[in-house]
Scaffold this motif. Structure first.
Motif, PDB file in Angstrom:
ATOM      1  N   PRO A  49       0.820  -1.197   0.000  1.00 34.71           N
ATOM      2  CA  PRO A  49       0.000   0.000   0.000  1.00 34.71           C
ATOM      3  C   PRO A  49       0.864   1.261   0.000  1.00 34.71           C
ATOM      4  O   PRO A  49       2.029   1.210   0.394  1.00 34.71           O
ATOM      5  N   ARG A  50       0.271   2.359  -0.402  1.00 35.53           N
ATOM      6  CA  ARG A  50       0.981   3.631  -0.354  1.00 35.53           C
ATOM      7  C   ARG A  50       1.086   4.092   1.103  1.00 35.53           C
ATOM      8  O   ARG A  50       0.071   4.168   1.795  1.00 35.53           O
ATOM      9  N   VAL A  51       2.321   4.310   1.520  1.00 34.02           N
ATOM     10  CA  VAL A  51       2.570   4.753   2.905  1.00 34.02           C
ATOM     11  C   VAL A  51       3.600   5.875   2.858  1.00 34.02           C
ATOM     12  O   VAL A  51       4.584   5.782   2.110  1.00 34.02           O
ATOM     13  N   THR A 122      -3.893  14.226   2.414  1.00 34.62           N
ATOM     14  CA  THR A 122      -4.192  13.959   3.817  1.00 34.62           C
ATOM     15  C   THR A 122      -3.948  12.474   4.065  1.00 34.62           C
ATOM     16  O   THR A 122      -4.060  11.649   3.152  1.00 34.62           O
ATOM     17  N   GLY A 123      -3.589  12.142   5.289  1.00 39.17           N
ATOM     18  CA  GLY A 123      -3.317  10.742   5.603  1.00 39.17           C
ATOM     19  C   GLY A 123      -3.776  10.384   6.994  1.00 39.17           C
ATOM     20  O   GLY A 123      -3.709  11.212   7.915  1.00 39.17           O
ATOM     21  N   ARG A 124      -4.269   9.142   7.098  1.00 40.55           N
ATOM     22  CA  ARG A 124      -4.634   8.614   8.418  1.00 40.55           C
ATOM     23  C   ARG A 124      -3.354   8.125   9.098  1.00 40.55           C
ATOM     24  O   ARG A 124      -2.518   7.451   8.476  1.00 40.55           O
ATOM     25  N   THR A 142      -5.631   9.528   2.284  1.00 40.69           N
ATOM     26  CA  THR A 142      -7.107   9.506   2.227  1.00 40.69           C
ATOM     27  C   THR A 142      -7.650  10.475   1.183  1.00 40.69           C
ATOM     28  O   THR A 142      -8.799  10.339   0.765  1.00 40.69           O
ATOM     29  N   ALA A 143      -6.871  11.472   0.774  1.00 39.96           N
ATOM     30  CA  ALA A 143      -7.284  12.422  -0.255  1.00 39.96           C
ATOM     31  C   ALA A 143      -6.013  13.111  -0.746  1.00 39.96           C
ATOM     32  O   ALA A 143      -5.023  13.185  -0.006  1.00 39.96           O
TER      33      ALA A 143
END
Ligand SMILES: Cc1cc2nc3c(=O)[nH]c(=O)nc-3n(C[C@H](O)[C@H](O)[C@H](O)COP(=O)(O)O)c2cc1C
Length: 169
Positions: A49-51, A122-124, A142-143
């Motif tokens: 996943p993208r991290v 934005t990221g969780r 997330t966006a």
């Protein structure tokens, strides 16, 4: 041995500086508090996943707010956004409200989004790690948004002479 260690640190610093990393501004909101700071210690660390890893100094107000947050916003700065770098890198939210001095709007997760940035996501926050004087925040996007005809990224050497609002411990 101590002299050798000092020598290694200086050359390490020079090698890393030579990479001329792009500069980011990380913003955060938690409760009625908003914060943000200039960040050089940041990079993508997985494709799928993208991290993305963004590191915040324990000395910064941004870290204090981020500790209680679920999401962060990460902004890429362009060469035309030097004033944003100066505001978010040389001032501290412990003394002024940086959001009174720049254009921003409320974005996903109520995060402050800087309208002068080249792009942002934005990221969780999925995990945090204590690396020493900085804490790493792992982010799952997330966006995201990228400006049309983006300017060249603002890089480390353009802001290296700034005095940080909070010196890292
Ligand atoms: C070139 C440069 C790179 C920086 N990189 C980081 C960084 O990676 N992480 C960080 O937390 N602070 C970094 N800082 C320091 C903060 O941006 C600065 O101390 C800021 O004023 C803190 O604001 P705050 O107290 O409102 O959070 C950097 C500053 C400069 C000038």
């Amino acid at each position: 041995m101590a002299d050798e260690a000092v020598g290694i640190s200086a050359v390490f610093d020079a090698v890393v500086a030579q990479a001329d990393t792009p500069m980011w501004v990380v913003t955060v909101a938690a409760g009625d508090q908003r914060a943000g700071c200039l960040v050089g210690f940041a990079t993508q660390v997985s494709i799928e996943p993208r991290v993305f890893l963004a590191c915040l100094s324990k000395a910064n107000r941004t870290y204090e707010i981020a500790r209680h947050a679920t999401h962060l916003a990460v902004h890429l700065l362009g060469t035309t956004a030097l004033p944003l770098a100066e505001l978010f890198g040389s001032e501290t939210g412990s003394e002024i409200d940086k959001f009174d001095h720049c254009e921003w709007e409320e974005g996903p997760h109520l995060l402050p989004i800087l309208t002068g940035a080249t792009g942002w996501f934005t990221g969780r926050i999925t995990r945090t790690d204590d690396f020493g004087d900085h804490v790493g925040f792992l982010l799952s996007p997330t966006a995201a948004h990228l400006r049309k005809r983006p300017p060249a990224p603002l890089r480390y050497h353009a802001v290296a002479s700034l005095t940080p609002g909070h010196a890292a411990d």
